[in-house]
Scaffold this motif. Structure first.
Motif, PDB file in Angstrom:
ATOM      1  N   ASN A 147       0.766  -1.099   0.074  1.00 12.67           N
ATOM      2  CA  ASN A 147       0.008   0.000   0.162  1.00 12.67           C
ATOM      3  C   ASN A 147       0.816   1.348   0.090  1.00 12.67           C
ATOM      4  OD1 ASN A 147      -1.525   2.065   0.866  1.00 12.67           O
ATOM      5  ND2 ASN A 147      -2.969   0.680   2.054  1.00 12.67           N
ATOM      6  N   LYS A 148       1.119   1.896  -1.243  1.00  7.77           N
ATOM      7  CA  LYS A 148       1.900   3.010  -1.324  1.00  7.77           C
ATOM      8  C   LYS A 148       1.806   4.119  -0.245  1.00  7.77           C
ATOM      9  CE  LYS A 148       3.259   2.352  -6.078  1.00  7.77           C
ATOM     10  NZ  LYS A 148       3.099   2.613  -7.549  1.00  7.77           N
ATOM     11  N   ASP A 149       0.321   4.326  -0.065  1.00 10.87           N
ATOM     12  CA  ASP A 149       0.193   5.512   0.982  1.00 10.87           C
ATOM     13  C   ASP A 149       0.479   5.194   2.488  1.00 10.87           C
ATOM     14  OD1 ASP A 149      -0.910   6.887  -1.185  1.00 10.87           O
ATOM     15  OD2 ASP A 149      -3.041   5.960  -0.626  1.00 10.87           O
ATOM     16  N   LEU A 150       0.463   3.923   2.774  1.00 13.31           N
ATOM     17  CA  LEU A 150       0.982   3.627   4.166  1.00 13.31           C
ATOM     18  C   LEU A 150       2.452   3.571   4.139  1.00 13.31           C
ATOM     19  CD1 LEU A 150      -1.313   0.572   5.101  1.00 13.31           C
ATOM     20  CD2 LEU A 150      -1.367   3.027   5.943  1.00 13.31           C
ATOM     21  N   PHE A 151       3.102   3.269   3.208  1.00  7.58           N
ATOM     22  CA  PHE A 151       4.652   3.397   2.892  1.00  7.58           C
ATOM     23  C   PHE A 151       5.124   4.726   3.059  1.00  7.58           C
ATOM     24  CE2 PHE A 151       7.266  -0.425   1.731  1.00  7.58           C
ATOM     25  CZ  PHE A 151       6.167  -1.422   2.151  1.00  7.58           C
ATOM     26  N   GLU A 152       4.234   5.751   2.590  1.00  8.41           N
ATOM     27  CA  GLU A 152       4.766   7.135   2.609  1.00  8.41           C
ATOM     28  C   GLU A 152       4.430   7.610   3.912  1.00  8.41           C
ATOM     29  OE1 GLU A 152       3.154  10.745   0.143  1.00  8.41           O
ATOM     30  OE2 GLU A 152       3.332   8.811  -1.078  1.00  8.41           O
ATOM     31  N   GLN A 153       3.397   7.245   4.492  1.00 10.57           N
ATOM     32  CA  GLN A 153       2.995   7.753   5.850  1.00 10.57           C
ATOM     33  C   GLN A 153       3.946   7.208   6.925  1.00 10.57           C
ATOM     34  OE1 GLN A 153      -1.194   6.349   6.714  1.00 10.57           O
ATOM     35  NE2 GLN A 153      -0.762   6.387   8.805  1.00 10.57           N
ATOM     36  N   ALA A 154       4.810   6.221   6.503  1.00  8.10           N
ATOM     37  CA  ALA A 154       5.707   5.642   7.571  1.00  8.10           C
ATOM     38  C   ALA A 154       7.207   6.268   7.124  1.00  8.10           C
ATOM     39  CB  ALA A 154       5.918   4.189   7.547  1.00  8.10           C
ATOM     40  N   GLY A 155       7.086   6.963   6.154  1.00  3.14           N
ATOM     41  CA  GLY A 155       8.399   7.751   5.703  1.00  3.14           C
ATOM     42  C   GLY A 155       9.233   6.825   5.157  1.00  3.14           C
ATOM     43  N   ILE A 156       8.860   5.819   4.244  1.00  4.11           N
ATOM     44  CA  ILE A 156       9.574   4.959   3.405  1.00  4.11           C
ATOM     45  C   ILE A 156       9.696   5.464   2.134  1.00  4.11           C
ATOM     46  CG2 ILE A 156      10.076   2.642   2.726  1.00  4.11           C
ATOM     47  CD1 ILE A 156       8.141   1.751   4.784  1.00  4.11           C
ATOM     48  N   THR A 157      10.829   5.840   1.429  1.00  2.00           N
ATOM     49  CA  THR A 157      10.981   6.590   0.140  1.00  2.00           C
ATOM     50  C   THR A 157      11.192   5.753  -0.912  1.00  2.00           C
ATOM     51  OG1 THR A 157      13.034   7.288   0.885  1.00  2.00           O
ATOM     52  CG2 THR A 157      11.343   8.966   0.884  1.00  2.00           C
ATOM     53  N   GLU A 158      12.049   4.479  -0.602  1.00  2.00           N
ATOM     54  CA  GLU A 158      12.457   3.624  -1.674  1.00  2.00           C
ATOM     55  C   GLU A 158      11.922   2.449  -1.505  1.00  2.00           C
ATOM     56  OE1 GLU A 158      16.526   3.607  -2.849  1.00  2.00           O
ATOM     57  OE2 GLU A 158      16.724   5.770  -2.708  1.00  2.00           O
ATOM     58  N   GLU A 159      11.650   1.506  -2.677  1.00  2.00           N
ATOM     59  CA  GLU A 159      11.258   0.276  -2.330  1.00  2.00           C
ATOM     60  C   GLU A 159      12.472  -0.526  -1.964  1.00  2.00           C
ATOM     61  OE1 GLU A 159       9.427  -1.043  -6.068  1.00  2.00           O
ATOM     62  OE2 GLU A 159       7.795  -0.098  -5.903  1.00  2.00           O
ATOM     63  N   PRO A 160      11.904  -1.478  -0.839  1.00  2.00           N
ATOM     64  CA  PRO A 160      13.050  -2.374  -0.225  1.00  2.00           C
ATOM     65  C   PRO A 160      13.532  -3.426  -1.220  1.00  2.00           C
ATOM     66  CG  PRO A 160      10.990  -2.476   0.773  1.00  2.00           C
ATOM     67  CD  PRO A 160      10.817  -1.473   0.001  1.00  2.00           C
ATOM     68  N   GLN A 161      14.676  -3.563  -1.465  1.00  2.00           N
ATOM     69  CA  GLN A 161      14.994  -4.658  -2.621  1.00  2.00           C
ATOM     70  C   GLN A 161      15.877  -5.824  -1.821  1.00  2.00           C
ATOM     71  OE1 GLN A 161      14.397  -4.324  -5.887  1.00  2.00           O
ATOM     72  NE2 GLN A 161      13.401  -2.520  -5.612  1.00  2.00           N
ATOM     73  N   THR A 162      16.219  -5.754  -0.710  1.00  2.00           N
ATOM     74  CA  THR A 162      17.008  -6.816  -0.036  1.00  2.00           C
ATOM     75  C   THR A 162      16.389  -6.883   1.343  1.00  2.00           C
ATOM     76  OG1 THR A 162      18.577  -5.261   1.279  1.00  2.00           O
ATOM     77  CG2 THR A 162      19.218  -6.131  -0.954  1.00  2.00           C
ATOM     78  N   LEU A 163      16.567  -8.349   1.907  1.00  2.00           N
ATOM     79  CA  LEU A 163      16.165  -8.511   3.112  1.00  2.00           C
ATOM     80  C   LEU A 163      16.454  -7.466   4.391  1.00  2.00           C
ATOM     81  CD1 LEU A 163      14.548 -11.319   4.155  1.00  2.00           C
ATOM     82  CD2 LEU A 163      16.688 -11.673   5.034  1.00  2.00           C
TER      83      LEU A 163
END
Lengths: 420, 293
Positions: A147-163
């Motif tokens: 959910n892109k909105d929730l990610f933004e809300q938590a301040g995550i700017t980049e898609e996680p690519q590794t564990l």
């Protein structure tokens, strides 16, 4: 002799019924009927509409479509049809294992005009010795839907690519009061097909690894990738909802769609249900990483859920091929595939827009076109293996098995089920 | 041959013929085909049937622990179900042969579950265990109803036992009722005159005299519970974690889901032999207990 006559009176109608069952009903002259048997219950209505369009353009061909939904039910019905002599002319099959089981009945379709357009990722599962035996119905892909909105809300700017990046993202989400994962681990295919597949797909050569498991030259125990795969499982459990074993498929999707969790391990087929709950969500698909290195970075898992195949022994196989060809080359057929069936096309000649496929479908298509996909392998495993792995993984999640015991169970079930 | 004799022969053919034909087609031919397939690696689809020798049987006894698990489960289930169904069936019959208000209605009520098919019963009881019990549990707070009935191996085992006993006790009740009614009242009166109490009457007069019915009932419950399939399929589908899979379900899945028809046939043969031996032993053992009047 009187009794004799009376008995004959009783028996005669019976004989007539039996004899009547044997005779074949013959169609009108010049018109042939193609018997179609398929397992996509969700498209059966749209397929009937497509059939009407096809019959209008081809007055000499009638389609008789039968749909039986659900994995094992379809397989058993198909077997029953073949053993009773009522063989369909055109039917659907999964790739790899099912292809091999039915191979002697399959018509070689390599010479068909649409073959050159089939996407690379869809070819292998229906190919034997360079010959293509089926037309892939569509593509599907899964990963962590987020959910892109929730990610933004938590301040995550980049898609996680590794564990590790995934773990950081989870921590940020949790700090913002958001549950990172909705884990629907009661649904057998979520664990047994999709999650278990990650460990096979991440092997350097999944097909060879599977062959070696059967030969006994490879093993589950001591395989590094399986250990890393359990790390990912642990991560989803650590940052997931309580009681993952009693969350089924529909509650997983609704938990995610109502914004109670930021991610779920699912595929593009959930788009319809998500739209039914909240069409306003901004969705994306994240890869499912099992380590921090660069191998297989940023990959999701895509494959073909089913293929159209033509019965080699059919008298009307040319007409069946005509229908297949019409479906993927005519404007009408193409339109039905994307906007009515909501299929991600498995052929390059068919374009899918976001309006047709939804955000998730477009996302999968993007990964597929960029070559960022790993294979689906559950169709390559011995029959029954996904269900056994599901049981074992549940045992691990429930705490009754350790890592090693789970892998030992995998091995034991593999040794049993790979015997032919 | 005179005309009369020939007509007699014709009659024999006519009366026995159709049954014999159907028996041949539906039982004997599939049985012998099954024996043949149990030595092959046939997958149920291919027109090519590969000979496997005794490999299927070797595999079952050495590597296929799912069959052994299913067998162990079925054996446990049979013992428990056998005892409970017969005890309940006999108790119902004993009570319902007394002069009792609404006796015939009660007999019908207890018999009805047997008339409903096992598949349907399984789905109904699945709903009861999952939804009904938990609602009752929430209302009353009794821990019996809040158990995860189909969620753990042990409770799922008892869930199947409960439904099976409920389904079949009524049928056994009918057999026991007719047997108890056939005990001559002169014998019972004579025993009473001799001063036998109620329990003595039951143990020394009634039970020995209804032993033929016991033989039949034990035989029926053994074969029913050993061959249990529909209830198992619809109630638990062998779950959770394959802990409640009966042998029949295991054979079915082997042949039709896993597509190892040859192996499934081999399992069915082993199963047939074991059920036959157990049934024969049981009939012989209880026959000995029957008394002649």
């Amino acid at each position: 002799m009187n009794r004799w006559k009376r008995a004959l009176l009783v028996l005669l109608p019976l004989l007539i019924v039996v004899a009547g069952g044997c005779s074949q009903s013959s169609g009108t002259a010049g018109v042939v009927t193609v018997d179609v048997f398929q397992f996509k219950a969700e498209i059966s209505q749209q397929l009937d509409e497509l059939k009407a369009e096809f019959e209008r353009e081809h007055p000499n061909i009638r389609l008789n479509i039968q749909t039986v939904g659900g994995g094992s039910d379809y397989g058993a019905s198909l077997k029953a049809k073949f053993s009773s002599g009522d063989q369909p002319d055109l039917f659907t099959l999964g790739g790899d294992h099912e292809r091999d089981m039915w191979l002697e009945y399959l018509e070689d379709l390599s010479d068909q005009p649409w073959v050159a357009d089939v996407k690379e990722v869809a070819l292998d599962q229906m190919t034997v010795d360079g010959k293509l035996y089926g037309m892939p119905m569509n593509l599907e892909g899964y990963g962590f839907i987020y959910n892109k909105d929730l990610f933004e809300q938590a301040g995550i700017t980049e898609e996680p690519q590794t564990l590790s990046e995934l773990r950081e993202a989870c921590e940020k989400l949790q700090a913002a009061g958001i549950t990172p994962f909705a884990n629907g681990y009661q649904a057998w295919f979520v664990l047994g097909n999709h999650f278990a597949n990650v460990a096979f797909a991440q092997q350097p050569d999944p097909e060879q690894f599977i062959a070696e498991l059967t030969e006994g030259t490879a093993a589950f125990m001591g395989n590094e990738i399986f250990q890393q795969w359990i790390d990912l499982l642990d991560l989803t459990l650590e940052y997931g909802n309580p009681n993952p074993l009693s969350m089924d498929y529909s509650s997983q999707v609704s938990t995610f769609a109502t914004g109670q969790a930021a991610m779920m391990q699912q595929g593009n087929w959930t788009q319809v249900q998500i739209d039914g709950i909240n069409p306003e969500l901004n969705l994306g698909i994240l890869p499912m990483p099992i380590h921090d290195s660069d191998t297989n970075r940023g990959m999701i898992y895509a494959g073909v859920p089913g293929n159209w195949v033509v019965n080699k022994n059919s008298k009307v196989k040319e007409e069946a091929k005509t229908f297949l060809n019409w479906m993927v080359t005519s404007e009408m057929g193409k339109r039905y595939i994307t906007s009515e069936f909501k299929f991600i096309p498995a052929l390059d000649s068919i374009e899918g827009t976001e309006d047709d496929l939804g955000q998730l479908g477009v996302e999968v298509l993007k990964y597929a076109d960029a070559g960022k996909t790993l294979s689906w392998n559950w169709t390559r495993l011995p029959n029954g293996m996904p269900q056994e792995m599901y049981s074992s993984i549940q045992g691990y999640i429930g705490g009754s098995l350790t890592r090693e015991e789970m892998l030992e169970q995998f091995q034991r079930n593999w040794d049993n089920l790979s015997f032919q | 041959m005179n005309r009369n004799k020939r007509s007699h022969l014709l009659q024999q053919y006519l009366y026995v013929g159709p049954t014999a034909l159907f028996f041949l087609c539906m039982v004997l031919v599939p049985f012998f085909l099954g024996i043949y397939y149990s030595f092959t690696s046939w997958n149920g689809i291919s027109s090519h049937v590969g000979w496997n020798g005794i490999q299927n049987y070797v595999h079952i006894f050495t590597r296929d622990y799912s069959f052994l698990n299913a067998f162990w489960f079925t054996a446990k289930f049979t013992v428990v179900a056998l005892i409970l169904t017969n005890l309940l069936g006999f108790a119902l019959a004993y009570i319902l042969t007394r002069r009792l208000f609404a006796r015939n209605t009660l007999r019908a009520v207890f018999f009805i579950p047997h008339v409903i098919g096992g598949l349907l019963l399984g789905f109904i009881w699945q709903f009861i265990f999952v939804q009904g019990f938990s609602s009752i549990g929430e209302l009353t707070g009794w821990s019996f109803f809040t158990l995860p009935w189909l969620g753990t191996g042990t409770t799922a085992f008892w869930a199947i036992v409960i439904v099976f006993v409920w389904q079949n006790a009524g049928y056994l009740m009918v057999i026991y009722i007719s047997a108890i009614n056939n005990v001559p009242s002169s014998l019972i009166e004579a025993a009473k005159v001799d001063g036998a109490g109620r329990s003595q009457l039951l143990r020394k007069v009634i039970v020995p005299l209804i032993m033929p019915a016991v033989t039949v009932c034990l035989f029926l419950t053994i074969s029913w519970s050993f061959k249990l399939f529909d209830l198992n399929l619809s109630l638990t589908e062998g779950g959770p974690f394959k802990s409640t899979q009966t042998v029949s379900l295991n054979i079915y899945e082997e042949a039709f889901t896993i597509s190892r028809f040859g192996l499934g046939s081999a399992k069915a043969m082993i199963f047939f032999i074991i059920v036959a031996i157990i049934s024969l032993l049981q009939v012989r053992a209880t026959k000995k207990k029957e008394v002649e009047m």
